[in-house]
Design an enzyme around this catalytic site. Structure first.
Site, PDB file in Angstrom:
ATOM      1  N   CYS A 146      -9.538  -1.844 -10.216  1.00 54.04           N
ATOM      2  CA  CYS A 146      -9.802  -0.514 -10.404  1.00 54.04           C
ATOM      3  C   CYS A 146      -9.708  -0.081 -11.792  1.00 54.04           C
ATOM      4  O   CYS A 146     -10.685   1.350 -12.043  1.00 54.04           O
ATOM      5  CB  CYS A 146      -8.721   0.770  -9.459  1.00 54.04           C
ATOM      6  SG  CYS A 146      -8.991  -0.114  -7.611  1.00 54.04           S
TER       7      CYS A 146
HETATM    8  C1  WCA Z   1      -5.761   8.828   2.739  1.00 56.99           C
HETATM    9  C2  WCA Z   1      -4.598   6.990   3.446  1.00 56.99           C
HETATM   10  C3  WCA Z   1      -5.397   6.228   2.766  1.00 56.99           C
HETATM   11  C4  WCA Z   1      -4.141   7.447   4.643  1.00 56.99           C
HETATM   12  O1  WCA Z   1      -3.240   8.374   4.501  1.00 56.99           O
HETATM   13  P1  WCA Z   1      -1.816   8.576   6.166  1.00 56.99           P
HETATM   14  O2  WCA Z   1      -3.483   8.636   7.197  1.00 56.99           O
HETATM   15  O3  WCA Z   1      -1.900  10.212   5.818  1.00 56.99           O
HETATM   16  O4  WCA Z   1      -1.621   8.040   6.700  1.00 56.99           O
HETATM   17  P2  WCA Z   1       0.053   7.233   5.207  1.00 56.99           P
HETATM   18  O5  WCA Z   1      -0.541   7.283   4.436  1.00 56.99           O
HETATM   19  O6  WCA Z   1       0.960   8.185   6.468  1.00 56.99           O
HETATM   20  O7  WCA Z   1      -0.097   5.799   6.169  1.00 56.99           O
HETATM   21  C5  WCA Z   1       0.081   5.515   7.865  1.00 56.99           C
HETATM   22  C6  WCA Z   1       0.891   4.897   7.461  1.00 56.99           C
HETATM   23  O8  WCA Z   1       0.285   3.059   7.050  1.00 56.99           O
HETATM   24  C7  WCA Z   1       1.112   3.181   5.447  1.00 56.99           C
HETATM   25  N1  WCA Z   1       1.022   2.739   4.134  1.00 56.99           N
HETATM   26  C8  WCA Z   1       0.239   3.343   3.725  1.00 56.99           C
HETATM   27  N2  WCA Z   1      -0.238   2.717   2.467  1.00 56.99           N
HETATM   28  C9  WCA Z   1      -0.051   1.562   3.042  1.00 56.99           C
HETATM   29  C10 WCA Z   1      -0.157   0.593   2.425  1.00 56.99           C
HETATM   30  N3  WCA Z   1      -1.128   0.177   0.475  1.00 56.99           N
HETATM   31  N4  WCA Z   1       0.275  -0.473   2.648  1.00 56.99           N
HETATM   32  C11 WCA Z   1       0.744  -1.154   4.027  1.00 56.99           C
HETATM   33  N5  WCA Z   1       1.819   0.540   4.518  1.00 56.99           N
HETATM   34  C12 WCA Z   1       0.726   1.564   4.062  1.00 56.99           C
HETATM   35  C13 WCA Z   1       2.655   4.025   5.752  1.00 56.99           C
HETATM   36  O9  WCA Z   1       3.493   3.567   4.905  1.00 56.99           O
HETATM   37  C14 WCA Z   1       2.251   4.852   7.196  1.00 56.99           C
HETATM   38  O10 WCA Z   1       2.947   3.401   7.941  1.00 56.99           O
HETATM   39  P3  WCA Z   1       4.311   3.852   9.330  1.00 56.99           P
HETATM   40  O11 WCA Z   1       5.757   4.940   8.052  1.00 56.99           O
HETATM   41  O12 WCA Z   1       4.938   2.680   9.529  1.00 56.99           O
HETATM   42  O13 WCA Z   1       3.449   4.559  10.181  1.00 56.99           O
HETATM   43  C15 WCA Z   1      -3.493   7.411   1.939  1.00 56.99           C
HETATM   44  O14 WCA Z   1      -2.453   6.576   2.542  1.00 56.99           O
HETATM   45  C16 WCA Z   1      -3.860   7.513   0.884  1.00 56.99           C
HETATM   46  O15 WCA Z   1      -4.873   8.127   0.073  1.00 56.99           O
HETATM   47  N6  WCA Z   1      -3.299   6.159   0.108  1.00 56.99           N
HETATM   48  C17 WCA Z   1      -3.255   5.842  -1.289  1.00 56.99           C
HETATM   49  C18 WCA Z   1      -4.540   5.114  -0.945  1.00 56.99           C
HETATM   50  C19 WCA Z   1      -4.471   4.093  -2.896  1.00 56.99           C
HETATM   51  O16 WCA Z   1      -3.183   3.900  -3.211  1.00 56.99           O
HETATM   52  N7  WCA Z   1      -4.592   4.193  -3.481  1.00 56.99           N
HETATM   53  C20 WCA Z   1      -5.258   3.561  -4.726  1.00 56.99           C
HETATM   54  C21 WCA Z   1      -5.114   1.888  -4.725  1.00 56.99           C
HETATM   55  S1  WCA Z   1      -6.606   1.693  -5.169  1.00 56.99           S
HETATM   56  C22 WCA Z   1      -5.894  -0.654  -4.793  1.00 56.99           C
HETATM   57  O17 WCA Z   1      -4.795  -0.730  -4.993  1.00 56.99           O
HETATM   58  C23 WCA Z   1      -7.042  -1.284  -5.031  1.00 56.99           C
HETATM   59  C24 WCA Z   1      -7.784  -2.229  -4.449  1.00 56.99           C
HETATM   60  C25 WCA Z   1      -8.674  -3.120  -4.405  1.00 56.99           C
HETATM   61  C26 WCA Z   1      -8.416  -3.559  -2.916  1.00 56.99           C
HETATM   62  C27 WCA Z   1      -9.938  -4.825  -2.236  1.00 56.99           C
HETATM   63  C28 WCA Z   1     -10.951  -4.858  -4.048  1.00 56.99           C
HETATM   64  O18 WCA Z   1     -12.211  -5.596  -3.322  1.00 56.99           O
HETATM   65  C29 WCA Z   1     -10.475  -3.948  -4.802  1.00 56.99           C
HETATM   66  C30 WCA Z   1      -9.474  -3.289  -4.925  1.00 56.99           C
END
Ligand code: WCA
Length: 353
Positions: A146
């Site tokens: 990214c």
């Molecule tokens: C909007 C999201 C996606 C969801 O929000 P939410 O609905 O409030 O959900 P949670 O954040 O509470 O997460 C739900 C569950 O998923 C888990 N989780 C949450 N991110 C994770 C996680 N990266 N892993 C593995 N479990 C997780 C989180 O721990 C939780 O698990 P659990 O406690 O068991 O319910 C939010 O998590 C968010 O914005 N996260 C930031 C995303 C992020 O880090 N982006 C930057 C990285 S971009 C990147 O690395 C690019 C890679 C890429 C990829 C492909 C390509 O081709 C090229 C590049």
């Protein structure tokens, strides 16, 4: 501190492109439910991520049915090469037209992509397609993830500054969807289905292109002991994404100091920037960045809008954000920022015309 006597690189003709297939987030959520619902006990807890991702649509070089099948690495990569070159050609021709230049005026190409592999690289393939000059300098860049949009522009600007009067074509393409593996039941893979999309961007960079946006300065910082935050795990059926759930926490804990060092070196303050144009890695990453930049929640409107319309297209995304800002008539000093594997932050100060 920036040397005021050095030639300033300008970026002109910035053009973005997407493939034809539109993925509606509600439909992706429904399909992901079919795919993961039975196999992943915790899927019900993950269902809200599709809405919380703040993404409405994304673009894909393959139809949505493709994602439900299993595919080998070779087949994925064939699709990557074919579609990446098509999209780059579209973006590059658009950039030349906007900048009122012709292909034979290009002296070098910086081609950034981390979502597939091509050797000969994408710049060589495009050379055949667009009849680019045979003495052109080629710099393919793989691995910045990214961060490749901001750092690719920085590399092109650096080349332009060292060769005043020469024209460099910046190409960025990411086909993130092609890396999706339907038999991977990890949480990261599910989160990836809610975030990633396909897109490309192209622009011309040179010290003589004074009509475009001016690259004032740039910097990067790679943190110690963070190799496991982002990257690829190479598997038999393709590239499996590694991205830590703690990225928003890392941003809050570390980004401020890295940004502070860059600004201090350049004699800049946050108050000097009228606009903050960040790579929208995800909604929670933008929440964290807005705090770092001292903005109100939702303050990075262009980053959020691009996320909503296109999803996270890895390196290409930040150039979509710059394009959207320029299309809205924004002018003045903008801070571009991004994060990528390393774990690395990239910053670039761009003066919009
Ligand atoms: C909007 C999201 C996606 C969801 O929000 P939410 O609905 O409030 O959900 P949670 O954040 O509470 O997460 C739900 C569950 O998923 C888990 N989780 C949450 N991110 C994770 C996680 N990266 N892993 C593995 N479990 C997780 C989180 O721990 C939780 O698990 P659990 O406690 O068991 O319910 C939010 O998590 C968010 O914005 N996260 C930031 C995303 C992020 O880090 N982006 C930057 C990285 S971009 C990147 O690395 C690019 C890679 C890429 C990829 C492909 C390509 O081709 C090229 C590049």
């Amino acid at each position: 501190m920036t040397d005021t006597n050095r030639p300033v690189a300008h970026m002109a003709g910035l053009t973005v492109a997407n493939p034809d297939h539109v993925l509606e987030q509600a439909e992706v959520a429904r399909r992901a439910g079919e795919l993961f619902g039975g196999a992943l006990a915790s899927f019900d807890r993950l269902r809200p991520v599709y809405e919380n991702a703040a993404i409405d649509t994304r673009y894909s070089c393959v139809p949505i049915d493709w994602y439900q099948e299993a595919h080998g690495f070779g087949a994925r990569n064939d699709l990557y090469i074919r579609n990446a070159v098509d999209l780059l050609e579209k973006a590059a021709r658009g950039a030349l037209e906007k900048a009122e230049m012709t292909a034979d005026q290009i002296d070098g190409v910086v081609a950034v992509s981390t979502s597939g592999i091509a050797t000969p690289s994408l710049d060589a393939l495009l050379m055949e397609r667009m009849n680019l000059r045979r003495d052109m300098q080629r710099l393919p860049v793989f691995g910045l993830g990214c961060a490749g949009g901001v750092l690719g522009l920085a590399r092109a600007a650096q080349m332009a500054m060292s060769q005043p009067g020469k024209t460099y074509l910046l190409l960025v393409v990411e086909l993130c969807g092609l890396t999706f593996r339907s038999r991977d039941y990890s949480k990261s893979n599910v989160i990836a289905t809610a975030l990633f999309g396909d897109g490309a961007a192209a622009a011309l960079v040179g010290t003589h292109l004074t009509s475009g946006a001016a690259v004032h300065s740039f910097a990067e910082h790679t943190w110690r002991d963070t190799l496991d935050v982002m990257g690829w795990d190479v598997t038999d059926d393709g590239l499996s994404v590694i991205f830590s759930r703690d990225i928003p926490t890392h941003v809050r804990a570390r980004m401020g100091a890295a940004l502070g060092s860059y600004l201090a070196r350049e004699g800049l303050n946050l108050d000097d920037f009228r606009h903050f144009l960040s790579h929208p890695g995800g909604a929670k990453v933008l929440d964290a960045l807005e705090e770092i930049f001292g903005l109100a929640p939702g303050g990075m409107a262009h980053s959020r809008r691009v996320l909503a319309q296109f999803g996270n297209m890895s390196a290409a995304t930040v150039l979509f954000v710059v394009r959207a800002a320029m299309d809205d008539g924004l002018h003045g000093r903008a801070l571009l920022s991004t994060l990528g594997p390393g774990f690395t932050a990239g910053f670039l100060t761009l003066d919009l015309p």
